[in-house]
Design a protein around this motif. Structure first.
Motif, PDB file in Angstrom:
ATOM      1  N   LYS A 210       3.572  -0.196  10.768  1.00 17.28           N
ATOM      2  CA  LYS A 210       5.160   0.011  10.573  1.00 17.28           C
ATOM      3  C   LYS A 210       4.436   1.823   9.981  1.00 17.28           C
ATOM      4  O   LYS A 210       5.384   2.485  10.494  1.00 17.28           O
ATOM      5  CB  LYS A 210       5.843  -0.044   8.898  1.00 17.28           C
ATOM      6  N   VAL A 211       3.292   2.001   9.633  1.00 17.10           N
ATOM      7  CA  VAL A 211       3.412   3.868   8.974  1.00 17.10           C
ATOM      8  C   VAL A 211       3.274   4.497  10.307  1.00 17.10           C
ATOM      9  O   VAL A 211       3.514   5.669  10.680  1.00 17.10           O
ATOM     10  CB  VAL A 211       1.814   4.001   8.144  1.00 17.10           C
ATOM     11  N   LYS A 212       2.242   3.519  11.196  1.00 19.68           N
ATOM     12  CA  LYS A 212       2.272   4.565  12.595  1.00 19.68           C
ATOM     13  C   LYS A 212       3.367   4.919  13.356  1.00 19.68           C
ATOM     14  O   LYS A 212       3.422   5.483  14.061  1.00 19.68           O
ATOM     15  CB  LYS A 212       0.748   3.476  13.126  1.00 19.68           C
ATOM     16  N   GLU A 213       3.793   3.733  12.965  1.00 21.20           N
ATOM     17  CA  GLU A 213       5.628   3.320  14.067  1.00 21.20           C
ATOM     18  C   GLU A 213       6.104   4.119  13.585  1.00 21.20           C
ATOM     19  O   GLU A 213       7.797   4.351  13.360  1.00 21.20           O
ATOM     20  CB  GLU A 213       5.515   2.356  14.113  1.00 21.20           C
ATOM     21  N   LYS A 214       5.797   4.511  12.554  1.00 22.84           N
ATOM     22  CA  LYS A 214       6.975   5.733  11.620  1.00 22.84           C
ATOM     23  C   LYS A 214       8.950   4.824  11.056  1.00 22.84           C
ATOM     24  O   LYS A 214       9.944   5.195  10.975  1.00 22.84           O
ATOM     25  CB  LYS A 214       8.024   6.772  12.409  1.00 22.84           C
ATOM     26  N   GLN A 215       8.192   3.377  10.853  1.00 23.48           N
ATOM     27  CA  GLN A 215       9.211   2.597  10.292  1.00 23.48           C
ATOM     28  C   GLN A 215       9.038   2.678   8.804  1.00 23.48           C
ATOM     29  O   GLN A 215       8.329   3.343   8.211  1.00 23.48           O
ATOM     30  CB  GLN A 215       8.429   1.017  10.491  1.00 23.48           C
ATOM     31  N   ASN A 216      10.114   2.861   7.371  1.00 23.32           N
ATOM     32  CA  ASN A 216      10.511   2.242   6.131  1.00 23.32           C
ATOM     33  C   ASN A 216       9.407   1.554   5.980  1.00 23.32           C
ATOM     34  O   ASN A 216       8.825   0.189   6.797  1.00 23.32           O
ATOM     35  CB  ASN A 216      12.109   1.380   6.463  1.00 23.32           C
TER      36      ASN A 216
ATOM     37  N   THR B  52      13.711   5.822   0.422  1.00 22.24           N
ATOM     38  CA  THR B  52      12.422   5.730   0.988  1.00 22.24           C
ATOM     39  C   THR B  52      12.290   6.480   1.176  1.00 22.24           C
ATOM     40  O   THR B  52      12.400   7.766   0.769  1.00 22.24           O
ATOM     41  CB  THR B  52      13.265   5.536   3.041  1.00 22.24           C
ATOM     42  N   ILE B  53      10.581   6.580   1.320  1.00 23.86           N
ATOM     43  CA  ILE B  53       9.001   8.105   1.112  1.00 23.86           C
ATOM     44  C   ILE B  53       9.089   7.333   3.048  1.00 23.86           C
ATOM     45  O   ILE B  53       8.294   6.385   3.381  1.00 23.86           O
ATOM     46  CB  ILE B  53       7.863   7.326   0.664  1.00 23.86           C
ATOM     47  N   LEU B  54       9.461   8.460   2.518  1.00 23.73           N
ATOM     48  CA  LEU B  54       8.841   8.651   5.250  1.00 23.73           C
ATOM     49  C   LEU B  54       7.413   8.407   5.191  1.00 23.73           C
ATOM     50  O   LEU B  54       7.084   9.065   4.948  1.00 23.73           O
ATOM     51  CB  LEU B  54       9.278   9.995   5.303  1.00 23.73           C
ATOM     52  N   ALA B  55       7.660   7.854   6.489  1.00 28.03           N
ATOM     53  CA  ALA B  55       6.570   7.073   6.757  1.00 28.03           C
ATOM     54  C   ALA B  55       5.181   8.117   7.102  1.00 28.03           C
ATOM     55  O   ALA B  55       3.957   7.980   6.954  1.00 28.03           O
ATOM     56  CB  ALA B  55       6.021   6.839   8.310  1.00 28.03           C
ATOM     57  N   TYR B  56       5.356   9.792   6.776  1.00 29.91           N
ATOM     58  CA  TYR B  56       4.771  10.695   7.517  1.00 29.91           C
ATOM     59  C   TYR B  56       4.037  11.494   6.001  1.00 29.91           C
ATOM     60  O   TYR B  56       2.868  12.131   6.489  1.00 29.91           O
ATOM     61  CB  TYR B  56       5.579  11.673   8.271  1.00 29.91           C
ATOM     62  N   LYS B  57       4.817  11.593   5.442  1.00 33.58           N
ATOM     63  CA  LYS B  57       3.919  11.353   3.832  1.00 33.58           C
ATOM     64  C   LYS B  57       3.041  10.645   3.273  1.00 33.58           C
ATOM     65  O   LYS B  57       2.655  10.672   2.446  1.00 33.58           O
ATOM     66  CB  LYS B  57       5.388  12.056   2.523  1.00 33.58           C
ATOM     67  N   ILE B  58       2.668   9.572   4.080  1.00 36.64           N
ATOM     68  CA  ILE B  58       1.937   8.810   3.414  1.00 36.64           C
ATOM     69  C   ILE B  58       0.743   8.610   4.147  1.00 36.64           C
ATOM     70  O   ILE B  58       0.226   9.106   5.578  1.00 36.64           O
ATOM     71  CB  ILE B  58       2.025   6.588   4.107  1.00 36.64           C
ATOM     72  N   GLU B  59      -0.676   8.231   3.179  1.00 37.43           N
ATOM     73  CA  GLU B  59      -1.354   9.720   4.254  1.00 37.43           C
ATOM     74  C   GLU B  59      -2.789   8.154   4.288  1.00 37.43           C
ATOM     75  O   GLU B  59      -3.471   8.426   5.467  1.00 37.43           O
ATOM     76  CB  GLU B  59      -2.498  10.147   2.956  1.00 37.43           C
ATOM     77  N   LYS B  60      -2.978   6.656   3.370  1.00 42.08           N
ATOM     78  CA  LYS B  60      -3.771   5.425   3.996  1.00 42.08           C
ATOM     79  C   LYS B  60      -2.778   4.492   3.488  1.00 42.08           C
ATOM     80  O   LYS B  60      -2.095   4.887   1.523  1.00 42.08           O
ATOM     81  CB  LYS B  60      -4.791   6.374   3.808  1.00 42.08           C
ATOM     82  N   ILE B  61      -3.141   3.427   3.467  1.00 42.37           N
ATOM     83  CA  ILE B  61      -2.652   2.487   2.953  1.00 42.37           C
ATOM     84  C   ILE B  61      -4.505   1.153   3.171  1.00 42.37           C
ATOM     85  O   ILE B  61      -5.272   0.804   4.529  1.00 42.37           O
ATOM     86  CB  ILE B  61      -2.060   1.265   3.582  1.00 42.37           C
ATOM     87  N   VAL B  62      -5.392   0.911   2.288  1.00 45.32           N
ATOM     88  CA  VAL B  62      -6.450   0.316   2.150  1.00 45.32           C
ATOM     89  C   VAL B  62      -6.971  -0.978   1.614  1.00 45.32           C
ATOM     90  O   VAL B  62      -5.980  -0.542  -0.004  1.00 45.32           O
ATOM     91  CB  VAL B  62      -7.497   1.355   2.708  1.00 45.32           C
TER      92      VAL B  62
END
Length: 302
Positions: free
Chosen positions: A135-141, A152-162
């Motif tokens: 979802k982050v890669k596809e810029k989804q909420n 919402t926090i926009l996807a481009y503001k997310i560095e990583k989810i691990v």
């Protein structure tokens, strides 16, 4: 983790990113994952379909030591954590009764008469991480400022989810030196340092923000979902959307003090059936809701 299940060959690291990658790979091997909480929080998770993350340096957390002496203090401002315990005792989640940790019930299942544990199988945890990153890669909420998913926090503001193991270090910043020889669930770990032989200095690096705790917390057998933003925001909590297929796979265990009467009392059975019906409205199979193995056999001191 049983030492016989995984290689006990010495692991050597001189690079922070490689060590973080190692911990992330180790986390993928566990089964299943448990989150200790209470019924009110579980109902919010199911109603809003979100999982709460807390900023790692928040004073609402029980460990204030970690953000002071592990990782990068500035990086902590944009690092958020959701915590689970792992268990590798049995392959079948449904039969995994002996995995309960009493300290976790008492620390996180509060109040004790409302304590619950959410369990997630290995494949479902991996699906949650994969779906989230897609979802982050596809810029989804995906990430929200509130549990109701209104901001919402926009996807481009997310560095990583691990997903990552927590590495428990023996030795503190008060010691003269923290040994470069450590252990990770039976696997010997050696840090090859060039400028220092003090591991404490090495671990104060942004690579380790959220990955390392003191050994005093080792009983928790913690695995974390680490959410890192690109920039700091003025929020101590964030919420990640949970897909329906993940929620429907939840197994729920009711804490050992959830029922006050004896197990064979009809009133307990009525309460249990009511809880099963209520959770079933959110997609939880009634057969995946059960009592603790230790119901009526534990007394937590006030």
């Amino acid at each position: 983790m049983s030492a016989s299940k995984y290689s006990t060959e010495l692991k050597e690291f001189n690079n922070g990113s490689k060590f973080a990658e190692y911990l992330e790979n180790e986390a993928k091997k566990h089964k299943p994952f448990h989150h200790y909480t209470n019924m009110k929080t579980l109902e919010l998770i199911l109603k809003n379909k979100t999982l709460k993350f807390t900023r790692g340096n928040s004073k609402s957390l029980n460990d204030w030591h970690e953000p002071q002496v592990k990782g990068d203090k500035k990086y902590w401002d944009k690092t958020y954590i959701a915590c689970f315990s792992f268990d590798d005792n049995k392959a079948e989640l449904e039969k995994n009764y002996d995995s309960e940790i009493m300290a976790m019930w008492e620390l996180y299942g509060l109040p004790s008469n409302e304590a619950v544990r959410i369990s997630l199988a290995k494949d479902k945890m991996r699906d949650l991480i994969d779906i989230s990153n897609k979802k982050v890669k596809e810029k989804q909420n995906l990430i929200y400022l509130d549990g109701e998913k209104q901001e919402t926090i926009l996807a481009y503001k997310i560095e990583k989810i691990v997903l990552s193991d927590v590495f428990y270090v023996k030795g503190t910043d008060n010691d003269e030196k923290v040994s470069i020889q450590q252990n990770h669930y039976g696997v010997p770990v050696h840090f090859k340092l060039t400028n220092s032989d003090n591991l404490h200095d090495f671990l104060q690096n942004w690579f380790f923000t959220g990955y390392v705790k003191n050994y005093a917390w080792g009983y928790e057998k913690e695995v974390r979902i680490i959410l890192t933003l690109k920039d700091k925001i003025d929020k101590e909590e964030l919420f990640m959307e949970i897909p329906d297929e993940i929620i429907s796979s939840f197994q729920v265990t009711l804490g050992p003090s959830f029922f006050k009467s004896e197990l064979d009392k009809p009133s307990d059975d009525i309460i249990l059936e009511t809880i099963k019906r209520n959770l079933n409205k959110f997609g939880i199979d009634k057969n995946k809701v059960r009592r603790s193995l230790f119901t009526g056999q534990v007394h937590f001191k006030k």
